[in-house]
Design a protein around this motif. Structure first.
Motif, PDB file in Angstrom:
ATOM      1  N   ARG A 158     -11.322  -7.624  60.278  1.00  0.00           N
ATOM      2  CA  ARG A 158     -11.246  -9.060  59.978  1.00  0.00           C
ATOM      3  C   ARG A 158     -12.577  -9.600  59.477  1.00  0.00           C
ATOM      4  NH1 ARG A 158      -7.921 -11.800  64.949  1.00  0.00           N
ATOM      5  NH2 ARG A 158      -6.339 -10.181  65.202  1.00  0.00           N
ATOM      6  N   LEU A 159     -13.676  -9.131  60.052  1.00  0.00           N
ATOM      7  CA  LEU A 159     -14.986  -9.619  59.618  1.00  0.00           C
ATOM      8  C   LEU A 159     -15.366  -9.091  58.242  1.00  0.00           C
ATOM      9  CD1 LEU A 159     -17.013  -9.336  62.966  1.00  0.00           C
ATOM     10  CD2 LEU A 159     -16.117 -11.411  61.888  1.00  0.00           C
ATOM     11  N   SER A 160     -14.884  -7.911  57.895  1.00  0.00           N
ATOM     12  CA  SER A 160     -15.226  -7.336  56.588  1.00  0.00           C
ATOM     13  C   SER A 160     -14.267  -7.766  55.487  1.00  0.00           C
ATOM     14  CB  SER A 160     -15.229  -5.804  56.675  1.00  0.00           C
ATOM     15  OG  SER A 160     -13.947  -5.306  57.037  1.00  0.00           O
ATOM     16  N   ALA A 161     -13.142  -8.394  55.840  1.00  0.00           N
ATOM     17  CA  ALA A 161     -12.155  -8.795  54.831  1.00  0.00           C
ATOM     18  C   ALA A 161     -12.735  -9.711  53.760  1.00  0.00           C
ATOM     19  CB  ALA A 161     -10.950  -9.450  55.513  1.00  0.00           C
ATOM     20  N   PRO A 162     -13.614 -10.695  54.097  1.00  0.00           N
ATOM     21  CA  PRO A 162     -14.161 -11.565  53.035  1.00  0.00           C
ATOM     22  C   PRO A 162     -14.986 -10.826  51.993  1.00  0.00           C
ATOM     23  CG  PRO A 162     -14.467 -12.573  55.193  1.00  0.00           C
ATOM     24  CD  PRO A 162     -13.997 -11.177  55.434  1.00  0.00           C
ATOM     25  N   LEU A 163     -15.537  -9.674  52.347  1.00  0.00           N
ATOM     26  CA  LEU A 163     -16.352  -8.932  51.386  1.00  0.00           C
ATOM     27  C   LEU A 163     -15.518  -8.447  50.202  1.00  0.00           C
ATOM     28  CD1 LEU A 163     -18.517  -6.808  53.862  1.00  0.00           C
ATOM     29  CD2 LEU A 163     -19.177  -8.896  52.652  1.00  0.00           C
ATOM     30  N   TYR A 164     -14.221  -8.253  50.419  1.00  0.00           N
ATOM     31  CA  TYR A 164     -13.370  -7.790  49.329  1.00  0.00           C
ATOM     32  C   TYR A 164     -13.141  -8.893  48.303  1.00  0.00           C
ATOM     33  CZ  TYR A 164     -12.440  -3.489  51.849  1.00  0.00           C
ATOM     34  OH  TYR A 164     -12.579  -2.280  52.474  1.00  0.00           O
ATOM     35  N   ALA A 165     -13.262 -10.158  48.709  1.00  0.00           N
ATOM     36  CA  ALA A 165     -13.165 -11.246  47.734  1.00  0.00           C
ATOM     37  C   ALA A 165     -14.364 -11.217  46.787  1.00  0.00           C
ATOM     38  CB  ALA A 165     -13.082 -12.585  48.459  1.00  0.00           C
ATOM     39  N   LEU A 166     -15.559 -11.004  47.339  1.00  0.00           N
ATOM     40  CA  LEU A 166     -16.751 -10.890  46.496  1.00  0.00           C
ATOM     41  C   LEU A 166     -16.656  -9.677  45.589  1.00  0.00           C
ATOM     42  CD1 LEU A 166     -19.434 -11.724  49.221  1.00  0.00           C
ATOM     43  CD2 LEU A 166     -18.355 -13.292  47.587  1.00  0.00           C
ATOM     44  N   MET A 167     -16.130  -8.578  46.135  1.00  0.00           N
ATOM     45  CA  MET A 167     -15.973  -7.370  45.328  1.00  0.00           C
ATOM     46  C   MET A 167     -14.984  -7.601  44.187  1.00  0.00           C
ATOM     47  SD  MET A 167     -14.340  -3.710  46.456  1.00  0.00           S
ATOM     48  CE  MET A 167     -12.685  -4.387  46.273  1.00  0.00           C
ATOM     49  N   ALA A 168     -13.897  -8.325  44.462  1.00  0.00           N
ATOM     50  CA  ALA A 168     -12.886  -8.578  43.433  1.00  0.00           C
ATOM     51  C   ALA A 168     -13.484  -9.342  42.260  1.00  0.00           C
ATOM     52  CB  ALA A 168     -11.713  -9.353  44.038  1.00  0.00           C
ATOM     53  N   MET A 169     -14.268 -10.376  42.541  1.00  0.00           N
ATOM     54  CA  MET A 169     -14.854 -11.152  41.451  1.00  0.00           C
ATOM     55  C   MET A 169     -15.903 -10.336  40.709  1.00  0.00           C
ATOM     56  SD  MET A 169     -14.843 -13.828  39.676  1.00  0.00           S
ATOM     57  CE  MET A 169     -13.897 -15.054  40.591  1.00  0.00           C
ATOM     58  N   ALA A 170     -16.704  -9.554  41.421  1.00  0.00           N
ATOM     59  CA  ALA A 170     -17.714  -8.728  40.757  1.00  0.00           C
ATOM     60  C   ALA A 170     -17.064  -7.727  39.807  1.00  0.00           C
ATOM     61  CB  ALA A 170     -18.563  -8.008  41.802  1.00  0.00           C
ATOM     62  N   MET A 171     -15.960  -7.121  40.239  1.00  0.00           N
ATOM     63  CA  MET A 171     -15.277  -6.159  39.370  1.00  0.00           C
ATOM     64  C   MET A 171     -14.646  -6.852  38.165  1.00  0.00           C
ATOM     65  SD  MET A 171     -13.424  -3.397  41.883  1.00  0.00           S
ATOM     66  CE  MET A 171     -14.395  -2.139  42.739  1.00  0.00           C
ATOM     67  N   ALA A 172     -14.100  -8.050  38.363  1.00  0.00           N
ATOM     68  CA  ALA A 172     -13.508  -8.775  37.241  1.00  0.00           C
ATOM     69  C   ALA A 172     -14.566  -9.151  36.211  1.00  0.00           C
ATOM     70  CB  ALA A 172     -12.785 -10.019  37.753  1.00  0.00           C
ATOM     71  N   LEU A 173     -15.721  -9.621  36.680  1.00  0.00           N
ATOM     72  CA  LEU A 173     -16.808  -9.967  35.765  1.00  0.00           C
ATOM     73  C   LEU A 173     -17.304  -8.738  35.015  1.00  0.00           C
ATOM     74  CD1 LEU A 173     -18.831 -12.437  38.028  1.00  0.00           C
ATOM     75  CD2 LEU A 173     -17.564 -13.026  35.950  1.00  0.00           C
TER      76      LEU A 173
END
Length: 375
Positions: free
Chosen positions: A276-291
Motif C-alpha cells: 500500500r505504501l509503495s502503490a503511489p510510486l507506480y503513478a510517478l512511474m506511469a507518467m515518467a514512462m509516458a513522457l
C-alpha cells in the motif's frame, strides 16, 4: 502555473480522467455482475447490491489510477505532439522543464490520491463490505424464505411463504418445527422479520398454531399476533473474517495476536502494508514512462507507435513483476524493499531516457568539423 502550463495541465488531465473513468466503469460493471447473486439467491434489494458494488470501488481505484494515468497521458501527449502544440509551446520560449512540470504535478496529485485510498479509504470500505456481506450470508430471513417453496433450515425448521412483497411483508406463511416425536406448525396471513432488542424475531399476524404430541394429542389455537424467536437457529458466535486488505496500516505493521493466523501470517500482513505504501510510486512511474515514450526521442511525423508499444510493454512487465514481489514478500521479508526499488528504478530509467532526449545533440558532421578545427 503560467497560462501555458495551465493549458497543458488541462489538456493532460482530461484524457487521464476519461481513461480512469472508463476503467472504473468496466470494474464497477464486473463487480455488479458478481453481486447479482445477492438479489437472485439471497433476496436482497437492488440498493444492497449497489452498496456492495460501490464499496469495492476504492480497491479498484488503487489498481486503476496508475494505469489510467499512463493511458491518458499517452493519449494527451501524442495529440499535443502530433498537432505540434508542444512545438509551438517551445517556440514561445517555454523551456522543456516548464512544459513537463504540469504532467509531473498531475502525477504527484494522483500519487497522493492513491496513498489516501490505500491507507484510509480502502480498508474502511473493505471492512464495511465484509461486514455487510457476512450479515447477508447469516441473514436468517434470506436463508429461510423463498417465495413459493418449502425451505428447510436448522434443526428441521421448515418455512413456506406464498408471496413476498417489496416492503418485506410475508403473505400466507407456514412454519413446521419438529421436536423429537412432537411437531408444531404455525400458519399466518401476514408476517414480518424484525429485530427486538437485537434478537431476530418473526412477528406473525392473524394465524393459528397446531401441536401434535407423541401421545397422539392434537392441540389447536389461534392468535392475532405471535412472535417467533429465531435466536436458537443462529450461531451467535460467528463473526466476519477479515483479510489483510481489510486492515489499516497500524494493524498490518503491528497486528494484534488474534489477527495473526486468523487474518493472515505476519509476513502476509507486512507485505500488504508495504504494497500500500509503495502503490503511489507506480503513478510517478506511469507518467515518467509516458513522457519518455512521447518526448524521449526525435519528432516523428509517422507517429510514435513503436515507442508507445515499448513503453506499454515495459509498464506492464514492471507492474506484473511488482505483484509477484508482493506475493513473494509474504514468505521472504527482505523482498519488501524491492516493492519500493522496482518502481523507483523504473522511474529513474524513464527519466534518464527523457533527460538524454532533452539535451541538445550534435550531429556527426558538426563533431567532425570541431575535431578538424581542433587538429
Amino acid at each position: 502555473m503560467t497560462l501555458i502550463q495551465r493549458y497543458l495541465f488541462r489538456q493532460i488531465t482530461r484524457p487521464v480522467a476519461a481513461a480512469c473513468a472508463a476503467l472504473a466503469g468496466i470494474g464497477i460493471l464486473s463487480q455488479s455482475l458478481d453481486q447479482l447473486e445477492i438479489i437472485v439467491e439471497r433476496g436482497q434489494s437492488v440498493w444492497v447490491m449497489l452498496k456492495l458494488t460501490l464499496l469495492a470501488v476504492p480497491q479498484l481505484l488503487a489498481v486503476i489510477l496508475p494505469i489510467g494515468l499512463f493511458v491518458g497521458a499517452l493519449i494527451a501527449l501524442t495529440r499535443l505532439q502530433r498537432e505540434q502544440e508542444l512545438t509551438a509551446v517551445f517556440a514561445s520560449g517555454v523551456t522543456r522543464w516548464a512544459a513537463i512540470r504540469p504532467a509531473i504535478r498531475l502525477a504527484a496529485i494522483v500519487a497522493v490520491l492513491t496513498l489516501l485510498i490505500t491507507t484510509i479509504v480502502q480498508p474502511w470500505a473493505q471492512r464495511t463490505a465484509r461486514t455487510e456481506a457476512f450479515a447477508i450470508r447469516s441473514d436468517i430471513a434470506a436463508l429461510l424464505v423463498e417465495e413459493g417453496e418449502f425451505v428447510e433450515g436448522p434443526d428441521g425448521l421448515t418455512v413456506y411463504v406464498q408471496q413476498i412483497e417489496q416492503s418485506g411483508l410475508l403473505k400466507n406463511l407456514f412454519i413446521y418445527l419438529p421436536d423429537g416425536d412432537d411437531a408444531t406448525t404455525w400458519d399466518a396471513a401476514e408476517a414480518r422479520f424484525e429485530r427486538i432488542d437485537g434478537a431476530p424475531m418473526l412477528t406473525m399476524l392473524n394465524g393459528s398454531t397446531t401441536r401434535y404430541s407423541s401421545r397422539g394429542v392434537l392441540t389447536y389455537g389461534s392468535f392475532d399476533r405471535n412472535v417467533f424467536d429465531l435466536s436458537p437457529y443462529i450461531d451467535a458466535t460467528e463473526r466476519p473474517r477479515f483479510k489483510p486488505s481489510d486492515l489499516y496500516l497500524t494493524q498490518l505493521f503491528d497486528p494484534a495476536p488474534q489477527d495473526v493466523g486468523t487474518v493472515g501470517s505476519r509476513g502476509e500482513l507486512t507485505a500488504e502494508g508495504h504494497a500500500r505504501l509503495s502503490a503511489p510510486l507506480y503513478a510517478l512511474m506511469a507518467m515518467a514512462m509516458a513522457l519518455a515514450a512521447i518526448m524521449g526521442g526525435q519528432f516523428s511525423r509517422t507517429g510514435y507507435s513503436l515507442r508507445i508499444a515499448k513503453a506499454a510493454a515495459a509498464f506492464l512487465v514492471v507492474r506484473v513483476v511488482g505483484y509477484g514481489i508482493v506475493a513473494g514478500s509474504a514468505w521472504n521479508g527482505w523482498l519488501n524493499i524491492l516493492q519500493y526499488l522496482l518502481p523507483i528504478v523504473a522511474t529513474a530509467i524513464a527519466l534518464r531516457l527523457l533527460f538524454r532526449a532533452l539535451k541538445p545533440r550534435r550531429s556527426r558532421r558538426v563533431k567532425r568539423a570541431l575535431k578538424a578545427q581542433a587538429a
